[in-house]
Scaffold this motif. Structure first.
Motif: not given
Length: 366
Positions: A168, A210-211, A213, A216, A263
């Protein structure tokens, strides 16, 4: 506090339930693993044992793991003078005999721990872990900046503050790298992000799949870059003095970063293994997670989340969003929050007994 670690999870749970102040660390590895994963498991377990929040350790194993309980005990004993005991179910003659011996050992440690007196300690002894999870639009504009202010205040006082979740940083790593105390640390930050993307790419995966999420996105974040720009705000503005591998103990004091997964639970696990005594966890959507040996303080700037999840949230930073308080003001308020936790006030997660543990591995089981 006594801590229990084991592949023999049920035995540990029973023993911990019989001894006041003991916690059960559920650990899901031990057998049938490759060398790198085994090394990471040991790194986390020994890190937990050395964490200042832990008085003593009782290890329960089956008896035929890749790393036997006795070998783990010896490794911990070389790293710390804390009391450590270990038992193997196969060696002791079954579950009941193992539980009996482990309870006696843990009870003795609990009695010794009860004799410890509270002492004042300088800020330089504090290692704060900084985490975020379930981020939304309020995270980047209010909650994370307030925690960044907290980080700066503590670092200026001589304490250390550790930010993790390197996946991130991607998209904002060049901004984070500008905080590096040296050119080499600057290069390390960039390399960490490049290596993470390359690792996933080698498996035909893209971290942006996956980012952010789904949570989010529902909270107003549209891209990983946008999420990263908010994420890195929680680390403050002070020079970064060290880049750490997962679960590695710092060698310097000040602002630190650790290369971990995004995670939440595995990231918190790694910071606890590195010696963090308390974690501050920013969230927009809300989360109940906690750690077995480290208090996790949940803070949000989303007024609705605080109202709907007051059972789980420790501090409400929404006055920033409403314009009632400034980021520096709420940062100073968080210093008081951390101080009260250091003085034994339970976080919401601690009061519930939440104890999530996860270890990020490099390979699949074999």
């Amino acid at each position: 506090m006594s801590a229990f670690v084991s592949v023999a999870v049920k035995c540990c749970r029973i023993v911990a339930s019989q001894v006041r102040g003991a916690v059960n660390i559920v650990f899901n590895t031990g057998c049938s693993d490759v060398a790198a994963n085994t090394a990471m498991s040991q790194k986390v377990l020994t890190g937990f044992a050395c964490n200042p929040n832990v008085y003593g350790v009782v290890i329960i194993g089956l008896g035929c793991e890749t790393v036997p309980h006795a070998a783990l005990r010896e490794k911990i004993q070389k790293m710390t003078s804390k009391p450590v005991a270990s038992f193997g179910i196969q060696e002791e003659g079954g579950t009941l005999k193992t539980i009996e011996k482990a309870v006696r050992a843990a009870r003795d440690m609990a009695q010794q721990a009860g004799m410890q007196q509270k002492e004042l300690f300088p800020a330089s002894e504090l290692l704060l872990g900084i985490e975020c999870g379930g981020s939304d639009a309020t995270s980047g504009i209010a909650c994370n900046p307030a925690v960044g202010e907290l980080s700066d205040i503590l670092v200026d006082m001589g304490a250390s503050a550790m930010m993790s979740e390197s996946i991130e940083w991607i998209g904002g790593e060049h901004i984070l790298a500008k905080r590096a105390a040296t050119p080499e640390i600057q290069r390390q930050i960039i390399r960490v992000c490049e290596a993470y993307e390359a690792h996933l790419g080698a498996a035909g995966q893209d971290c942006r799949a996956g980012q952010p999420t789904p949570g989010n996105k529902a909270g107003g974040l549209s891209t990983l870059d946008e999420k990263s720009l908010g994420c890195i705000r929680k680390g403050g503005t002070r020079p970064i003095v060290e880049v750490l591998e997962q679960a590695a103990r710092p060698t310097k004091r000040g602002a630190l970063v650790m290369d971990t997964a995004g995670y939440d639970i595995s990231s918190v696990t790694s910071m606890a293994a590195a010696g963090c005594q308390v974690i501050i966890f920013t969230t927009g959507r809300g989360t109940p997670t906690g750690n077995a040996i480290v208090p996790v303080c949940k803070v949000t700037a989303n007024e609705r989340t605080y109202r709907c999840m007051e059972d789980n949230m420790d501090a409400d930073l929404s006055p920033i969003v409403r314009g009632e308080k400034s980021v520096p003001e709420m940062g100073r308020a968080l210093v008081k929050e951390i101080e009260s936790i250091a003085n034994s006030r339970l976080t919401k997660a601690e009061a519930f007994g939440f104890s999530d543990i996860a270890v990020d591995h490099v390979c699949r089981y074999v």
